[in-house]
Design a protein around this motif. Structure first.
Motif, PDB file in Angstrom:
ATOM      1  N   PHE A  38       0.859  -1.305  -0.127  1.00 20.49           N
ATOM      2  CA  PHE A  38      -0.034   0.203  -0.359  1.00 20.49           C
ATOM      3  C   PHE A  38       1.187   1.228   0.394  1.00 20.49           C
ATOM      4  O   PHE A  38       2.309   1.423   0.712  1.00 20.49           O
ATOM      5  N   LEU A  39       0.451   2.747  -0.580  1.00 23.88           N
ATOM      6  CA  LEU A  39       1.219   3.784  -0.956  1.00 23.88           C
ATOM      7  C   LEU A  39       0.304   4.759  -0.091  1.00 23.88           C
ATOM      8  O   LEU A  39       0.700   5.192   0.230  1.00 23.88           O
ATOM      9  N   ASP A  40      -0.820   4.592  -0.372  1.00 21.32           N
ATOM     10  CA  ASP A  40      -1.365   5.719   0.109  1.00 21.32           C
ATOM     11  C   ASP A  40      -3.219   5.348   0.157  1.00 21.32           C
ATOM     12  O   ASP A  40      -3.515   4.428   0.004  1.00 21.32           O
ATOM     13  N   LEU A  50     -17.188   8.384  -3.671  1.00 22.13           N
ATOM     14  CA  LEU A  50     -17.474   9.871  -3.782  1.00 22.13           C
ATOM     15  C   LEU A  50     -16.382  10.217  -2.622  1.00 22.13           C
ATOM     16  O   LEU A  50     -16.198   9.471  -1.468  1.00 22.13           O
ATOM     17  N   LEU A  51     -15.754  10.826  -3.742  1.00 24.15           N
ATOM     18  CA  LEU A  51     -13.763  11.991  -2.339  1.00 24.15           C
ATOM     19  C   LEU A  51     -14.303  12.934  -2.700  1.00 24.15           C
ATOM     20  O   LEU A  51     -15.015  13.929  -3.805  1.00 24.15           O
ATOM     21  N   ASN A  52     -13.087  14.326  -2.384  1.00 21.21           N
ATOM     22  CA  ASN A  52     -12.688  15.878  -2.896  1.00 21.21           C
ATOM     23  C   ASN A  52     -12.571  15.524  -3.884  1.00 21.21           C
ATOM     24  O   ASN A  52     -11.998  14.053  -4.720  1.00 21.21           O
ATOM     25  N   LYS A  53     -12.247  16.303  -4.275  1.00 28.25           N
ATOM     26  CA  LYS A  53     -11.700  16.645  -6.070  1.00 28.25           C
ATOM     27  C   LYS A  53      -9.957  16.300  -5.590  1.00 28.25           C
ATOM     28  O   LYS A  53      -9.450  15.405  -6.420  1.00 28.25           O
ATOM     29  N   LYS A  64      -5.521  13.150  -6.692  1.00 22.17           N
ATOM     30  CA  LYS A  64      -3.914  12.708  -6.611  1.00 22.17           C
ATOM     31  C   LYS A  64      -3.750  11.061  -6.789  1.00 22.17           C
ATOM     32  O   LYS A  64      -2.964  10.770  -7.521  1.00 22.17           O
ATOM     33  N   LEU A  65      -5.210  10.213  -6.377  1.00 20.81           N
ATOM     34  CA  LEU A  65      -5.399   9.496  -7.339  1.00 20.81           C
ATOM     35  C   LEU A  65      -5.245   8.733  -9.029  1.00 20.81           C
ATOM     36  O   LEU A  65      -4.735   7.741  -9.159  1.00 20.81           O
ATOM     37  N   LYS A  66      -5.594   9.875  -9.350  1.00 24.13           N
ATOM     38  CA  LYS A  66      -5.603   9.817 -10.588  1.00 24.13           C
ATOM     39  C   LYS A  66      -3.684   9.720 -11.518  1.00 24.13           C
ATOM     40  O   LYS A  66      -3.771   9.230 -11.632  1.00 24.13           O
ATOM     41  N   GLU A  67      -3.486  10.850 -10.603  1.00 24.56           N
ATOM     42  CA  GLU A  67      -2.070  10.951 -10.666  1.00 24.56           C
ATOM     43  C   GLU A  67      -0.891   9.378 -10.466  1.00 24.56           C
ATOM     44  O   GLU A  67      -0.371   9.025 -11.331  1.00 24.56           O
ATOM     45  N   ALA A  81      -6.696   1.795  -1.329  1.00 24.29           N
ATOM     46  CA  ALA A  81      -5.177   2.043  -1.528  1.00 24.29           C
ATOM     47  C   ALA A  81      -4.804   1.833  -2.509  1.00 24.29           C
ATOM     48  O   ALA A  81      -5.183   1.046  -3.353  1.00 24.29           O
ATOM     49  N   LEU A  82      -3.794   2.576  -2.459  1.00 25.16           N
ATOM     50  CA  LEU A  82      -3.215   2.725  -4.035  1.00 25.16           C
ATOM     51  C   LEU A  82      -1.900   2.087  -3.399  1.00 25.16           C
ATOM     52  O   LEU A  82      -1.339   2.191  -2.899  1.00 25.16           O
ATOM     53  N   ALA A  83      -2.041   0.780  -4.533  1.00 25.95           N
ATOM     54  CA  ALA A  83      -1.300  -0.005  -3.955  1.00 25.95           C
ATOM     55  C   ALA A  83      -0.333  -0.431  -5.435  1.00 25.95           C
ATOM     56  O   ALA A  83      -0.624  -0.671  -6.327  1.00 25.95           O
TER      57      ALA A  83
END
Length: 157
Positions: free
Chosen positions: A27-29, A91-94, A99-102, A129-131
């Motif tokens: 897991f990165l984030d 549902l997340l903040n912009k 950050k997730l898209k990048e 998680a960004l994994a």
């Protein structure tokens, strides 16, 4: 009397985790997101009938969509019951979406659901998680570390 049976069947706290994810991925984030649900899905979640093991998330435009998460049909549902494996919007903040898209555009990085739970206010939430996928030798190292920790805990007692 019927209402008391229904309340007994539905759990107060729901904490469904994807145990295999920590073994397969590093897991990165981590983020907590809300889920857009329909009809009887929340009752099925409260019964604990959810499978997160095959789930993953992708972007469609600027929206994050959860795929392959199975929420079983509600047992007391009628013809208004939901489809078990439909795609659900998260549902997340912009800025979190940005950050997730990048992060997801990097090679070998994906977004996976790690835990589904009911918040204090009664809303269904999912931890994502960004994994990055682990190699075989990384998995072996994790098993060795876990065994060492277990042995040290046994020696203390």
């Amino acid at each position: 009397m019927a209402k008391s049976k229904e309340k007994d069947r539905l759990q107060k706290t729901v904490n469904i985790s994807n145990r295999r994810a920590s073994y397969e991925y590093q897991f990165l984030d981590k983020y907590t997101a809300g889920i857009m649900l329909r009809g009887t899905e929340i009752k099925s979640i409260r019964e604990g009938n959810v499978n997160l093991s095959d789930g993953y998330c992708t972007f469609h435009g600027n929206e994050l969509i959860l795929h392959q998460v199975t929420i079983s049909k509600y047992t007391e549902g009628t013809h208004y019951n939901h489809e078990p494996t439909r795609d659900r919007k998260l549902l997340l903040n912009k800025r979190e979406l940005k950050k997730l898209k990048e992060g997801a555009q990097e090679q070998g990085v994906t977004i996976i659901p790690t835990r589904l739970f009911i918040s204090d206010r009664g809303f269904a939430k999912v931890d994502i998680a960004l994994a990055k996928g682990k190699k075989l030798y990384d998995k072996r190292e994790d098993i060795k570390e876990r065994d060492v920790k277990r042995e040290m805990a046994r020696d203390r007692y």
